[in-house]
Design a protein around this motif. Structure first.
Motif, PDB file in Angstrom:
ATOM      1  N   PRO A  81       0.838  -1.205   0.000  1.00 29.88           N
ATOM      2  CA  PRO A  81       0.000   0.000   0.000  1.00 29.88           C
ATOM      3  C   PRO A  81       0.876   1.259   0.000  1.00 29.88           C
ATOM      4  CG  PRO A  81      -0.016  -1.054   2.164  1.00 29.88           C
ATOM      5  CD  PRO A  81       0.721  -1.970   1.236  1.00 29.88           C
ATOM      6  N   GLY A  82       0.326   2.325  -0.504  1.00 36.76           N
ATOM      7  CA  GLY A  82       1.082   3.576  -0.532  1.00 36.76           C
ATOM      8  C   GLY A  82       0.994   4.215  -1.902  1.00 36.76           C
ATOM      9  N   SER A  83       1.635   5.357  -2.017  1.00 32.13           N
ATOM     10  CA  SER A  83       1.615   6.084  -3.286  1.00 32.13           C
ATOM     11  C   SER A  83       2.424   5.320  -4.329  1.00 32.13           C
ATOM     12  CB  SER A  83       2.213   7.476  -3.095  1.00 32.13           C
ATOM     13  OG  SER A  83       3.609   7.371  -2.851  1.00 32.13           O
ATOM     14  N   PHE A  84       2.247   5.719  -5.570  1.00 26.41           N
ATOM     15  CA  PHE A  84       2.986   5.071  -6.653  1.00 26.41           C
ATOM     16  C   PHE A  84       4.488   5.229  -6.450  1.00 26.41           C
ATOM     17  CE2 PHE A  84       4.857   4.614 -10.808  1.00 26.41           C
ATOM     18  CZ  PHE A  84       4.234   3.465 -11.270  1.00 26.41           C
ATOM     19  N   SER A  85       4.914   6.417  -6.067  1.00 27.74           N
ATOM     20  CA  SER A  85       6.353   6.648  -5.873  1.00 27.74           C
ATOM     21  C   SER A  85       6.895   5.793  -4.735  1.00 27.74           C
ATOM     22  CB  SER A  85       6.646   8.128  -5.617  1.00 27.74           C
ATOM     23  OG  SER A  85       6.049   8.559  -4.418  1.00 27.74           O
ATOM     24  N   GLU A  86       6.093   5.574  -3.690  1.00 26.86           N
ATOM     25  CA  GLU A  86       6.528   4.721  -2.576  1.00 26.86           C
ATOM     26  C   GLU A  86       6.671   3.273  -3.024  1.00 26.86           C
ATOM     27  OE1 GLU A  86       4.621   7.151   1.233  1.00 26.86           O
ATOM     28  OE2 GLU A  86       3.379   5.711   0.133  1.00 26.86           O
ATOM     29  N   ARG A  87       5.725   2.817  -3.836  1.00 28.11           N
ATOM     30  CA  ARG A  87       5.794   1.439  -4.330  1.00 28.11           C
ATOM     31  C   ARG A  87       6.979   1.253  -5.288  1.00 28.11           C
ATOM     32  NH1 ARG A  87       1.343  -0.021  -7.294  1.00 28.11           N
ATOM     33  NH2 ARG A  87       0.598   2.105  -7.491  1.00 28.11           N
ATOM     34  N   GLY A  89       9.736   2.963  -5.129  1.00 26.28           N
ATOM     35  CA  GLY A  89      10.900   2.952  -4.242  1.00 26.28           C
ATOM     36  C   GLY A  89      11.062   1.630  -3.514  1.00 26.28           C
ATOM     37  N   SER A  90       9.946   1.050  -3.088  1.00 20.60           N
ATOM     38  CA  SER A  90      10.004  -0.249  -2.400  1.00 20.60           C
ATOM     39  C   SER A  90      10.536  -1.333  -3.322  1.00 20.60           C
ATOM     40  CB  SER A  90       8.623  -0.651  -1.889  1.00 20.60           C
ATOM     41  OG  SER A  90       8.219   0.199  -0.844  1.00 20.60           O
ATOM     42  N   ALA A  91      10.082  -1.320  -4.571  1.00 19.35           N
ATOM     43  CA  ALA A  91      10.548  -2.325  -5.533  1.00 19.35           C
ATOM     44  C   ALA A  91      12.046  -2.168  -5.788  1.00 19.35           C
ATOM     45  CB  ALA A  91       9.759  -2.223  -6.833  1.00 19.35           C
ATOM     46  N   GLY A  92      12.498  -0.933  -5.973  1.00 10.84           N
ATOM     47  CA  GLY A  92      13.932  -0.696  -6.169  1.00 10.84           C
ATOM     48  C   GLY A  92      14.739  -1.120  -4.960  1.00 10.84           C
ATOM     49  N   GLY A  93      14.233  -0.790  -3.777  1.00 12.39           N
ATOM     50  CA  GLY A  93      14.918  -1.188  -2.545  1.00 12.39           C
ATOM     51  C   GLY A  93      14.962  -2.699  -2.379  1.00 12.39           C
ATOM     52  N   ALA A  94      13.893  -3.377  -2.805  1.00 13.86           N
ATOM     53  CA  ALA A  94      13.847  -4.842  -2.716  1.00 13.86           C
ATOM     54  C   ALA A  94      14.913  -5.469  -3.622  1.00 13.86           C
ATOM     55  CB  ALA A  94      12.461  -5.355  -3.094  1.00 13.86           C
ATOM     56  N   TYR A  95      15.103  -4.881  -4.801  1.00 13.86           N
ATOM     57  CA  TYR A  95      16.120  -5.400  -5.714  1.00 13.86           C
ATOM     58  C   TYR A  95      17.518  -5.254  -5.106  1.00 13.86           C
ATOM     59  CZ  TYR A  95      18.857  -6.369  -9.862  1.00 13.86           C
ATOM     60  OH  TYR A  95      19.759  -6.918 -10.738  1.00 13.86           O
ATOM     61  N   VAL A  96      17.818  -4.056  -4.616  1.00 21.15           N
ATOM     62  CA  VAL A  96      19.147  -3.830  -4.036  1.00 21.15           C
ATOM     63  C   VAL A  96      19.315  -4.695  -2.785  1.00 21.15           C
ATOM     64  CG1 VAL A  96      20.778  -2.135  -3.143  1.00 21.15           C
ATOM     65  CG2 VAL A  96      19.210  -1.485  -4.971  1.00 21.15           C
ATOM     66  N   GLY A  97      18.273  -4.812  -1.991  1.00 18.74           N
ATOM     67  CA  GLY A  97      18.340  -5.648  -0.791  1.00 18.74           C
ATOM     68  C   GLY A  97      18.637  -7.099  -1.127  1.00 18.74           C
ATOM     69  N   PHE A  98      17.989  -7.627  -2.170  1.00 18.35           N
ATOM     70  CA  PHE A  98      18.261  -9.004  -2.598  1.00 18.35           C
ATOM     71  C   PHE A  98      19.712  -9.138  -3.041  1.00 18.35           C
ATOM     72  CE2 PHE A  98      18.619 -12.450  -5.608  1.00 18.35           C
ATOM     73  CZ  PHE A  98      17.852 -13.467  -5.053  1.00 18.35           C
ATOM     74  N   ALA A  99      20.183  -8.172  -3.823  1.00 19.19           N
ATOM     75  CA  ALA A  99      21.559  -8.218  -4.325  1.00 19.19           C
ATOM     76  C   ALA A  99      22.569  -8.195  -3.182  1.00 19.19           C
ATOM     77  CB  ALA A  99      21.811  -7.039  -5.266  1.00 19.19           C
ATOM     78  N   VAL A 100      22.330  -7.359  -2.186  1.00 22.23           N
ATOM     79  CA  VAL A 100      23.248  -7.250  -1.053  1.00 22.23           C
ATOM     80  C   VAL A 100      23.211  -8.523  -0.203  1.00 22.23           C
ATOM     81  CG1 VAL A 100      23.648  -6.010   1.119  1.00 22.23           C
ATOM     82  CG2 VAL A 100      23.229  -4.738  -0.984  1.00 22.23           C
ATOM     83  N   ALA A 101      22.030  -9.102  -0.049  1.00 21.81           N
ATOM     84  CA  ALA A 101      21.904 -10.323   0.752  1.00 21.81           C
ATOM     85  C   ALA A 101      22.467 -11.545   0.033  1.00 21.81           C
ATOM     86  CB  ALA A 101      20.435 -10.559   1.115  1.00 21.81           C
ATOM     87  N   HIS A 102      22.406 -11.554  -1.301  1.00 17.50           N
ATOM     88  CA  HIS A 102      22.795 -12.741  -2.069  1.00 17.50           C
ATOM     89  C   HIS A 102      23.651 -12.383  -3.289  1.00 17.50           C
ATOM     90  CE1 HIS A 102      19.785 -14.832   0.330  1.00 17.50           C
ATOM     91  NE2 HIS A 102      18.891 -13.950  -0.067  1.00 17.50           N
ATOM     92  N   PRO A 103      24.792 -11.722  -3.102  1.00 20.17           N
ATOM     93  CA  PRO A 103      25.576 -11.282  -4.266  1.00 20.17           C
ATOM     94  C   PRO A 103      26.052 -12.430  -5.156  1.00 20.17           C
ATOM     95  CG  PRO A 103      26.823 -10.972  -2.232  1.00 20.17           C
ATOM     96  CD  PRO A 103      25.422 -11.316  -1.837  1.00 20.17           C
TER      97      PRO A 103
END
Length: 196
Positions: A81-87, A89-103
């Motif tokens: 839930p949230g504004s389009f820009s928040e969603r 941002g969440s998707a971008g953050g999820a990608y970087v988070g996955f990369a950092v957790a599992h390089p």
């Protein structure tokens, strides 16, 4: 024995894949050995070969699992839930988070998808997140939140920026800047470029 019983019930492939993920995640693809993997789960090399004919087939399976997990994380973030820009941002953050957790896993994912023997399943899964990003941009355009233009081009630029900061983070090239801050700054900058 437990491992033989698991094999007869069809769980050996899952056990091998789970252990292979752990090995690659911790030590990289070069440390992966089919013989050692079979020993780790308590079966013969022949038993493991029934599920993975060679190391490349196992790497393909790890890459498939990686894209399944990454695609799921991105879809969950974009559906928050949230504004389009928040969603966005969440998707971008999820990608970087996955990369950092599992390089090491991410490296296997992108290397395996370009291998000549990559399965059709792997290649298909590797395109899911980009297709979803294009759809997200199109949704933003329809809502008047993202400027008009080629959704494919805008999605590609957004992906390039986010993947770039993920690579800088996993290669420890952010000069001490926390990856969360670098990701936020990058995603915010991209959003300003996309925003209507």
């Amino acid at each position: 024995m437990t491992s033989e019983r698991a094999y007869h019930h069809g769980n050996l492939r899952s056990a091998l894949l789970e252990r292979a993920w752990e090995v690659v995640d911790a030590d990289g693809a070069d440390s992966l050995s089919l013989r050692q993997l079979a020993r780790d789960v308590g079966v013969s090399h022949g038993a493991s070969a029934r599920h993975f004919r060679d190391k490349q087939a196992l790497l393909d399976a790890i890459a498939i699992e990686g894209f399944v997990r990454l695609n799921s994380a991105l879809a969950d973030a974009a559906a928050e839930p949230g504004s389009f820009s928040e969603r966005f941002g969440s998707a971008g953050g999820a990608y970087v988070g996955f990369a950092v957790a599992h390089p090491a896993i991410l490296s296997v994912m992108y290397t395996a998808k370009h291998h000549p023997d990559a399965s059709a399943e792997l290649v298909g899964l590797s395109h899911v997140s980009m297709a979803a990003l294009v759809a997200l941009v199109e949704t933003g355009q329809e809502a008047g939140e993202i400027r008009p233009g080629s959704a494919e081009e805008q999605a590609l630029v957004a992906f390039a920026a986010v993947h770039g900061v993920a690579t800088l983070a996993t290669d420890d090239l952010l000069n001490g800047v926390p990856w969360q801050d670098a990701a936020h700054a990058t995603i915010s900058f991209v959003w300003r470029g996309l925003s209507a």
